[in-house]
Design a protein around this motif. Structure first.
Motif, mmCIF file in Angstrom:
data_model
loop_
_atom_site.group_PDB
_atom_site.id
_atom_site.type_symbol
_atom_site.label_atom_id
_atom_site.label_comp_id
_atom_site.label_asym_id
_atom_site.label_seq_id
_atom_site.Cartn_x
_atom_site.Cartn_y
_atom_site.Cartn_z
ATOM 1 N N ASP A 75 50.098 30.057 43.782
ATOM 2 C CA ASP A 75 48.719 29.575 43.873
ATOM 3 C C ASP A 75 47.825 29.989 42.712
ATOM 4 O O ASP A 75 46.640 29.669 42.700
ATOM 5 C CB ASP A 75 48.089 30.009 45.196
ATOM 6 N N GLY A 76 48.360 30.704 41.745
ATOM 7 C CA GLY A 76 47.566 31.108 40.592
ATOM 8 C C GLY A 76 46.682 32.314 40.821
ATOM 9 O O GLY A 76 45.922 32.703 39.949
ATOM 10 N N GLY A 77 46.799 32.924 41.998
ATOM 11 C CA GLY A 77 46.024 34.126 42.288
ATOM 12 C C GLY A 77 46.564 35.320 41.524
ATOM 13 O O GLY A 77 47.660 35.287 40.966
ATOM 14 N N GLY A 103 38.524 34.812 29.576
ATOM 15 C CA GLY A 103 38.497 33.841 30.661
ATOM 16 C C GLY A 103 39.448 32.680 30.469
ATOM 17 O O GLY A 103 39.256 31.610 31.039
ATOM 18 N N LEU A 104 40.494 32.879 29.660
ATOM 19 C CA LEU A 104 41.442 31.801 29.380
ATOM 20 C C LEU A 104 42.220 31.368 30.614
ATOM 21 O O LEU A 104 42.639 30.235 30.712
ATOM 22 C CB LEU A 104 42.412 32.216 28.276
ATOM 23 N N LEU A 105 42.422 32.294 31.523
ATOM 24 C CA LEU A 105 43.147 32.005 32.769
ATOM 25 C C LEU A 105 42.252 32.427 33.920
ATOM 26 O O LEU A 105 41.793 33.563 33.983
ATOM 27 C CB LEU A 105 44.465 32.785 32.795
ATOM 28 N N ARG A 106 42.008 31.504 34.857
ATOM 29 C CA ARG A 106 41.142 31.797 36.000
ATOM 30 C C ARG A 106 41.954 31.737 37.283
ATOM 31 O O ARG A 106 42.898 30.963 37.380
ATOM 32 C CB ARG A 106 39.969 30.826 36.038
ATOM 33 N N HIS A 107 41.548 32.552 38.252
ATOM 34 C CA HIS A 107 42.316 32.732 39.474
ATOM 35 C C HIS A 107 41.467 32.397 40.700
ATOM 36 O O HIS A 107 40.326 32.836 40.797
ATOM 37 C CB HIS A 107 42.804 34.177 39.570
#
Length: 127
Positions: A75-77, A103-107
């Motif tokens: 889920d990208g968490g 902030g390139l990857l957000r969860h």
């Protein structure tokens, strides 16, 4: 007023976590002043309390899925784990940066293995 929730450190994993900069003095969740802040060694998460849409207890966990910083491929968490006993998953209205700088990857959520999961759950769900 803010409340600080320290992480629960399983002694077996403390040496490896310390190599990552994650120690009791650098790992905590702070709830207060309209926001929730997570510090996990060099990693940080900050979100408005209004953006927390769900708080879910979890655990016990398997060590390879939780110890250290982890990205969930499901889920990208993100998980910040120091113990396999129990934790709390916070889900956000707007995904938050955590693992990568800038902030390139957000969860959409963060799981934390604090020492007192029920207390953190109460702090996040009590108006």
């Amino acid at each position: 007023m803010s409340t600080t929730f320290p992480f629960r450190f399983d002694p077996r994993y403390r040496p490896a976590l310390a190599l990552l900069g994650v120690r009791p003095s650098t790992a905590r969740v702070v709830v207060g002043q309209g926001e929730v802040r997570v510090r996990f060694g060099p990693w940080r998460v900050r979100a408005d309390l209004a953006d927390v849409v769900a708080v879910e207890p979890g655990g016990p966990y398997r060590w390879w899925k939780v110890i250290g910083p982890h990205l969930s491929l499901a889920d990208g968490g993100v998980t910040f784990g120091t113990s396999v006993a129990a934790g709390v998953c916070l889900r956000f209205r707007r995904p938050v940066p955590a693992l990568l700088p800038g902030g390139l990857l957000r969860h959409p959520g963060v799981t934390v293995t604090v020492a007192d999961p029920p207390a953190l759950t109460r702090a996040l769900t009590t108006p």
